[in-house]
Scaffold this motif. Structure first.
Motif, short mmCIF file in Angstrom:
data_model
loop_
_atom_site.label_atom_id
_atom_site.label_comp_id
_atom_site.label_asym_id
_atom_site.label_seq_id
_atom_site.Cartn_x
_atom_site.Cartn_y
_atom_site.Cartn_z
N GLU A 296 0.84 -1.19 0.00
CA GLU A 296 0.00 0.00 0.00
C GLU A 296 0.87 1.24 0.00
OE1 GLU A 296 -2.68 -0.13 3.27
OE2 GLU A 296 -3.42 -2.10 2.74
N GLY A 297 0.37 2.28 -0.63
CA GLY A 297 1.07 3.55 -0.58
C GLY A 297 2.20 3.66 -1.57
N LEU A 298 2.89 4.78 -1.49
CA LEU A 298 3.98 5.10 -2.41
C LEU A 298 5.32 5.00 -1.70
CD1 LEU A 298 2.44 8.32 -4.01
CD2 LEU A 298 2.54 6.04 -5.03
N VAL A 299 6.36 4.76 -2.49
CA VAL A 299 7.73 4.83 -1.99
C VAL A 299 8.54 5.72 -2.93
CG1 VAL A 299 7.72 2.56 -0.87
CG2 VAL A 299 8.49 2.75 -3.22
N LEU A 300 9.53 6.37 -2.36
CA LEU A 300 10.50 7.13 -3.13
C LEU A 300 11.76 6.28 -3.18
CD1 LEU A 300 11.48 9.69 -4.55
CD2 LEU A 300 12.15 10.56 -2.29
N GLU A 301 12.21 5.97 -4.39
CA GLU A 301 13.39 5.13 -4.55
C GLU A 301 14.45 5.88 -5.34
OE1 GLU A 301 13.62 0.59 -5.37
OE2 GLU A 301 13.53 1.60 -7.32
N GLU A 302 15.65 5.90 -4.80
CA GLU A 302 16.78 6.50 -5.49
C GLU A 302 17.82 5.41 -5.73
OE1 GLU A 302 20.47 9.62 -4.80
OE2 GLU A 302 19.13 9.14 -3.13
N LYS A 303 18.11 5.18 -7.00
CA LYS A 303 19.17 4.24 -7.38
C LYS A 303 20.29 5.06 -7.99
CE LYS A 303 16.30 0.22 -8.29
NZ LYS A 303 15.90 -0.79 -9.27
N ALA A 304 21.50 4.81 -7.52
CA ALA A 304 22.65 5.57 -8.02
C ALA A 304 23.78 4.64 -8.41
CB ALA A 304 23.14 6.55 -6.96
N GLU A 305 24.44 5.00 -9.50
CA GLU A 305 25.66 4.34 -9.92
C GLU A 305 26.76 5.38 -9.82
OE1 GLU A 305 26.45 1.50 -13.51
OE2 GLU A 305 26.73 3.56 -14.20
N VAL A 306 27.76 5.10 -9.00
CA VAL A 306 28.83 6.05 -8.72
C VAL A 306 30.12 5.51 -9.32
CG1 VAL A 306 30.08 7.28 -6.91
CG2 VAL A 306 27.67 6.67 -6.56
N LYS A 307 30.76 6.34 -10.16
CA LYS A 307 32.02 5.98 -10.79
C LYS A 307 33.08 6.97 -10.33
CE LYS A 307 29.61 4.39 -14.90
NZ LYS A 307 29.41 4.54 -16.33
N CYS A 308 34.19 6.42 -9.81
CA CYS A 308 35.24 7.29 -9.30
C CYS A 308 36.57 6.54 -9.27
CB CYS A 308 34.90 7.82 -7.91
SG CYS A 308 34.72 6.54 -6.65
N GLY A 309 37.61 7.26 -8.91
CA GLY A 309 38.91 6.64 -8.74
C GLY A 309 38.91 5.71 -7.55
N VAL A 310 39.62 4.61 -7.67
CA VAL A 310 39.61 3.59 -6.63
C VAL A 310 40.15 4.13 -5.30
CG1 VAL A 310 41.88 2.59 -7.22
CG2 VAL A 310 40.12 1.15 -6.19
N PHE A 311 41.07 5.09 -5.35
CA PHE A 311 41.67 5.59 -4.12
C PHE A 311 40.77 6.56 -3.36
CE2 PHE A 311 45.33 4.48 -6.86
CZ PHE A 311 45.79 3.41 -6.10
N VAL A 312 39.81 7.17 -4.06
CA VAL A 312 38.89 8.10 -3.38
C VAL A 312 37.54 7.45 -3.07
CG1 VAL A 312 39.97 10.18 -4.32
CG2 VAL A 312 38.05 9.13 -5.53
N MET A 313 37.35 6.22 -3.52
CA MET A 313 36.07 5.55 -3.33
C MET A 313 35.60 5.51 -1.88
SD MET A 313 34.22 2.57 -2.52
CE MET A 313 35.42 1.29 -2.46
N PRO A 314 36.44 5.21 -0.89
CA PRO A 314 35.94 5.19 0.49
C PRO A 314 35.38 6.54 0.94
CG PRO A 314 38.05 4.06 0.37
CD PRO A 314 37.84 4.73 -0.96
N VAL A 315 36.04 7.62 0.57
CA VAL A 315 35.57 8.96 0.94
C VAL A 315 34.27 9.28 0.21
CG1 VAL A 315 36.10 11.43 0.79
CG2 VAL A 315 37.86 9.81 1.52
N VAL A 316 34.22 8.98 -1.08
CA VAL A 316 33.02 9.24 -1.88
C VAL A 316 31.84 8.44 -1.34
CG1 VAL A 316 31.98 8.94 -4.17
CG2 VAL A 316 34.31 9.86 -3.96
N LYS A 317 32.07 7.18 -1.06
CA LYS A 317 30.99 6.32 -0.57
C LYS A 317 30.48 6.80 0.79
CE LYS A 317 29.78 1.44 -0.46
NZ LYS A 317 30.25 0.09 -0.74
N MET A 318 31.38 7.17 1.68
CA MET A 318 30.98 7.65 3.01
C MET A 318 30.13 8.91 2.88
SD MET A 318 33.38 9.00 6.17
CE MET A 318 34.05 10.35 5.20
#
Length: 176
Positions: free
Chosen positions: A128-150
Motif C-alpha cells: 500500500e502507498g507510495l515509496v521514493l526510490e533513489e538508485k545511483a551508480e557512482v564511478k570514481c577513482g579507486v583511491f577516493v572511493m571510500p571517501v566518496v561512498k561515506m
C-alpha cells in the motif's frame, strides 16, 4: 585505469496520504533537492551544459531534452571521519524531470560521475502507498572511493529524511 563503480539504493516509504503529484512537484525542483543535502553550501542554475558526453542514465531519455536543467553546486566534503579535514568541492549536475520521477547526473572533479534515478513507485508497507526510490551508480577513482561512498551514503540518507519533512510541510500548507 584505477577506476571503480559502486551502486546504492535508498528506498523511503511515503506517508499513506501522500499523492504522487506532490512528490513529483518536489522532485522536479532541482533547487529543492539540492538544498535538502546537509553538505550543499551553494548552488545556482547555469545555462551552459556540462562538458561530459555522458549526461543520462542508460535506460532513460537523453538529458539533452529541453526540460534538462544544469546547476553548479558547492558541497563541503569530509575527507576524514569526524570532520577532521573538510574541503569545498564545486561541480555541475544535470537534472531531467520525468513523469515518474527524475534523473540526475553529477559531473565532479577527478572524474567522479554519479548517475541517479529517483522514482515514485507503488509499493509501500504491505503493497500500500507510495515509496521514493533513489538508485545511483557512482564511478570514481579507486583511491577516493571510500571517501566518496561515506559522503554519498551519509548525505543521501539525510536527503531522504529531509525530503519527507519538506513533503509534510508542503502537504500541510495545501490542507489550509
Amino acid at each position: 585505469m584505477f577506476r571503480t563503480t559502486f551502486t546504492s539504493t535508498f528506498t523511503t516509504p511515503l506517508p499513506p496520504h501522500t499523492q504522487k503529484p506532490s512528490v513529483l512537484t518536489l522532485l522536479h525542483d532541482p533547487s529543492v533537492i539540492i538544498s535538502l543535502s546537509p553538505i550543499a553550501r551553494a548552488h545556482r542554475r547555469i545555462d551552459t551544459p556540462s562538458s561530459s558526453s555522458q549526461t543520462s542514465s542508460p535506460q532513460h531519455a537523453p538529458a539533452s531534452s529541453n526540460n534538462k536543467s544544469v546547476y553548479e553546486i558547492t558541497e563541503v566534503v569530509a575527507l576524514l571521519p569526524f570532520h577532521l579535514w573538510d574541503t569545498n568541492v564545486t561541480f555541475t549536475a544535470d537534472f531531467l524531470p520525468l513523469e515518474d520521477g527524475m534523473d540526475a547526473v553529477v559531473h565532479a572533479p577527478g572524474g567522479l560521475t554519479i548517475l541517479s534515478e529517483w522514482r515514485v513507485r507503488e509499493g509501500g508497507a504491505e503493497g500500500e502507498g507510495l515509496v521514493l526510490e533513489e538508485k545511483a551508480e557512482v564511478k570514481c577513482g579507486v583511491f577516493v572511493m571510500p571517501v566518496v561512498k561515506m559522503n554519498h551514503t551519509r548525505s543521501h540518507e539525510e536527503v531522504h529524511r529531509m525530503f519527507l519533512e519538506r513533503l509534510k510541510e508542503m502537504e500541510e500548507g495545501e490542507d489550509r
